[in-house]
Write a protein that holds these residues in place. Structure first.
Motif, PDB file in Angstrom:
ATOM      1  N   TYR A 220       0.800  -1.224   0.000  1.00  0.00           N
ATOM      2  CA  TYR A 220       0.000   0.000   0.000  1.00  0.00           C
ATOM      3  C   TYR A 220       0.833   1.275   0.000  1.00  0.00           C
ATOM      4  N   ALA A 221       1.946   1.271   0.737  1.00  0.00           N
ATOM      5  CA  ALA A 221       2.695   2.523   0.899  1.00  0.00           C
ATOM      6  C   ALA A 221       4.178   2.263   1.105  1.00  0.00           C
ATOM      7  N   LEU A 222       4.958   3.278   0.734  1.00  0.00           N
ATOM      8  CA  LEU A 222       6.397   3.284   0.961  1.00  0.00           C
ATOM      9  C   LEU A 222       6.718   4.461   1.869  1.00  0.00           C
ATOM     10  N   ASN A 223       7.458   4.214   2.932  1.00  0.00           N
ATOM     11  CA  ASN A 223       7.878   5.265   3.855  1.00  0.00           C
ATOM     12  C   ASN A 223       9.392   5.233   4.009  1.00  0.00           C
ATOM     13  N   ILE A 224      10.006   6.396   3.893  1.00  0.00           N
ATOM     14  CA  ILE A 224      11.455   6.519   4.046  1.00  0.00           C
ATOM     15  C   ILE A 224      11.740   7.662   5.018  1.00  0.00           C
ATOM     16  N   ARG A 225      12.555   7.383   6.001  1.00  0.00           N
ATOM     17  CA  ARG A 225      13.060   8.418   6.904  1.00  0.00           C
ATOM     18  C   ARG A 225      14.578   8.455   6.792  1.00  0.00           C
ATOM     19  N   PHE A 226      15.142   9.625   6.668  1.00  0.00           N
ATOM     20  CA  PHE A 226      16.594   9.762   6.629  1.00  0.00           C
ATOM     21  C   PHE A 226      17.086  10.110   8.029  1.00  0.00           C
ATOM     22  N   ILE A 227      17.958   9.227   8.542  1.00  0.00           N
ATOM     23  CA  ILE A 227      18.416   9.299   9.918  1.00  0.00           C
ATOM     24  C   ILE A 227      19.894   9.668   9.960  1.00  0.00           C
ATOM     25  N   ALA A 228      20.255  10.494  10.948  1.00  0.00           N
ATOM     26  CA  ALA A 228      21.666  10.817  11.148  1.00  0.00           C
ATOM     27  C   ALA A 228      22.362   9.624  11.780  1.00  0.00           C
ATOM     28  N   PRO A 229      23.364   9.014  11.135  1.00  0.00           N
ATOM     29  CA  PRO A 229      24.058   7.861  11.718  1.00  0.00           C
ATOM     30  C   PRO A 229      24.969   8.305  12.847  1.00  0.00           C
ATOM     31  N   GLY A 230      25.409   7.345  13.623  1.00  0.00           N
ATOM     32  CA  GLY A 230      26.339   7.656  14.708  1.00  0.00           C
ATOM     33  C   GLY A 230      25.829   7.129  16.027  1.00  0.00           C
ATOM     34  N   GLY A 231      26.532   7.488  17.092  1.00  0.00           N
ATOM     35  CA  GLY A 231      26.228   6.948  18.413  1.00  0.00           C
ATOM     36  C   GLY A 231      25.226   7.773  19.192  1.00  0.00           C
ATOM     37  N   HIS A 232      24.149   8.209  18.551  1.00  0.00           N
ATOM     38  CA  HIS A 232      23.150   9.001  19.256  1.00  0.00           C
ATOM     39  C   HIS A 232      22.288   8.093  20.126  1.00  0.00           C
ATOM     40  N   ALA A 233      21.844   8.616  21.263  1.00  0.00           N
ATOM     41  CA  ALA A 233      20.992   7.831  22.155  1.00  0.00           C
ATOM     42  C   ALA A 233      19.692   7.464  21.470  1.00  0.00           C
ATOM     43  N   ARG A 234      19.176   8.375  20.662  1.00  0.00           N
ATOM     44  CA  ARG A 234      17.959   8.123  19.899  1.00  0.00           C
ATOM     45  C   ARG A 234      18.200   8.501  18.438  1.00  0.00           C
ATOM     46  N   PRO A 235      17.589   7.770  17.507  1.00  0.00           N
ATOM     47  CA  PRO A 235      17.735   8.143  16.092  1.00  0.00           C
ATOM     48  C   PRO A 235      17.253   9.576  15.863  1.00  0.00           C
ATOM     49  N   ARG A 236      18.030  10.324  15.120  1.00  0.00           N
ATOM     50  CA  ARG A 236      17.676  11.717  14.843  1.00  0.00           C
ATOM     51  C   ARG A 236      17.350  11.874  13.369  1.00  0.00           C
ATOM     52  N   VAL A 237      16.086  12.240  13.091  1.00  0.00           N
ATOM     53  CA  VAL A 237      15.657  12.411  11.705  1.00  0.00           C
ATOM     54  C   VAL A 237      16.285  13.681  11.140  1.00  0.00           C
ATOM     55  N   ALA A 238      16.627  13.638   9.867  1.00  0.00           N
ATOM     56  CA  ALA A 238      17.220  14.796   9.202  1.00  0.00           C
ATOM     57  C   ALA A 238      16.326  16.019   9.378  1.00  0.00           C
ATOM     58  N   ASP A 239      16.941  17.149   9.643  1.00  0.00           N
ATOM     59  CA  ASP A 239      16.185  18.394   9.811  1.00  0.00           C
ATOM     60  C   ASP A 239      16.264  19.268   8.561  1.00  0.00           C
TER      61      ASP A 239
END
Length: 251
Positions: A220-239
């Motif tokens: 039904y759908a395709l979803n893509i989130r771009f995440i900043a890689p690295g040792g962050h405590a929580r995934p950080r979505v691109a701003d």
């Protein structure tokens, strides 16, 4: 550009894993070091596990035959190079013949080698291949590099028809789609599939973009989130907006 591939069914997922494992095994086989040959052997055991699907060989033969029949329809087409077409058909026919010539279960000759299976079982234990665990393996790792390479080739070569077959299938799959430029606003992208059929997605992102794609997809759908890689405590979505190429691949 960095290319990310996302399989949309279990069959393509298996082929991509095997492609990676064959490449890794052969890369480390070419080296002379005992540590590199250890990695090659462990990777060979991983090939054995992934390729243990009973229908893998049948799947590859059937897909190659389907592609052969498709290519045959281009015979005598003035827009198609007859030489290139004949070369592609010959490659497919050779790969199919080699797959059909493989007798029994994939890698059965490895399973019947008690020494290799003892290494395989110990390799699953962290630090389980110290010299005091398997002195015979310690001895093997101290043999001449050429002798180790000959052994590794002897263990790997009977499974190369699997590699050759999947290489053709994945090459045709990757060439089947046309890339479209897309923008992920603030790092997020969504597309309704609308009946679009695909077996694999390919994303290409500029190498200097400090983000990696996190992909989820269904019919039904395709979803893509771009995440900043690295040792962050929580995934950080691109701003920021992220430009990328998206290709739907389907045989």
């Amino acid at each position: 550009m960095i290319t990310y591939e996302y399989p949309l069914n279990e069959r393509i997922r298996t082929l991509l894993r095997l492609e990676d494992l064959f490449e890794r095994t052969q890369h480390f086989m070419r080296s002379d070091g005992a540590h590199e040959h250890h990695v090659a052997l462990v990777s060979l055991f991983e090939i054995l596990e992934v390729a243990s699907r009973a229908d893998l060989k049948v799947d590859l033969v059937q897909e190659l035959e389907r592609q052969r029949q498709t290519l045959m329809t281009f015979r005598n087409n003035p827009d198609i190079s007859e030489e290139a077409l004949s070369g592609a058909l010959y490659e497919i026919e050779q790969a199919s013949a080699a797959l059909l010539a493989m007798a029994g279960k994939i890698g059965q000759y490895l399973r019947e080698n008690e020494w290799l299976m003892s290494i395989k079982s110990r390799a699953a234990i962290p630090g389980g291949l110290c010299e005091f665990d398997l002195p015979s393996y310690h001895y093997w790792r101290h043999r001449d590099a050429s002798a180790r390479q000959a052994d590794l080739a002897g263990w790997l070569n009977p499974m190369l028809p699997i590699r050759d077959g999947l290489t053709i299938v994945l090459r045709l799959l990757r060439a089947s789609g046309r890339p479209d430029r897309q923008i992920a606003g603030n790092g997020a992208f969504q597309m309704m599939m609308g009946g679009k059929s695909a077996q694999m997605l390919r994303l290409r992102v500029e190498q200097n973009e400090p983000f990696t794609p996190e992909i989820s997809a269904n019919k039904y759908a395709l979803n893509i989130r771009f995440i900043a890689p690295g040792g962050h405590a929580r995934p950080r979505v691109a701003d920021a907006d992220v430009a990328f190429e998206l290709t739907f691949c389907n045989l």
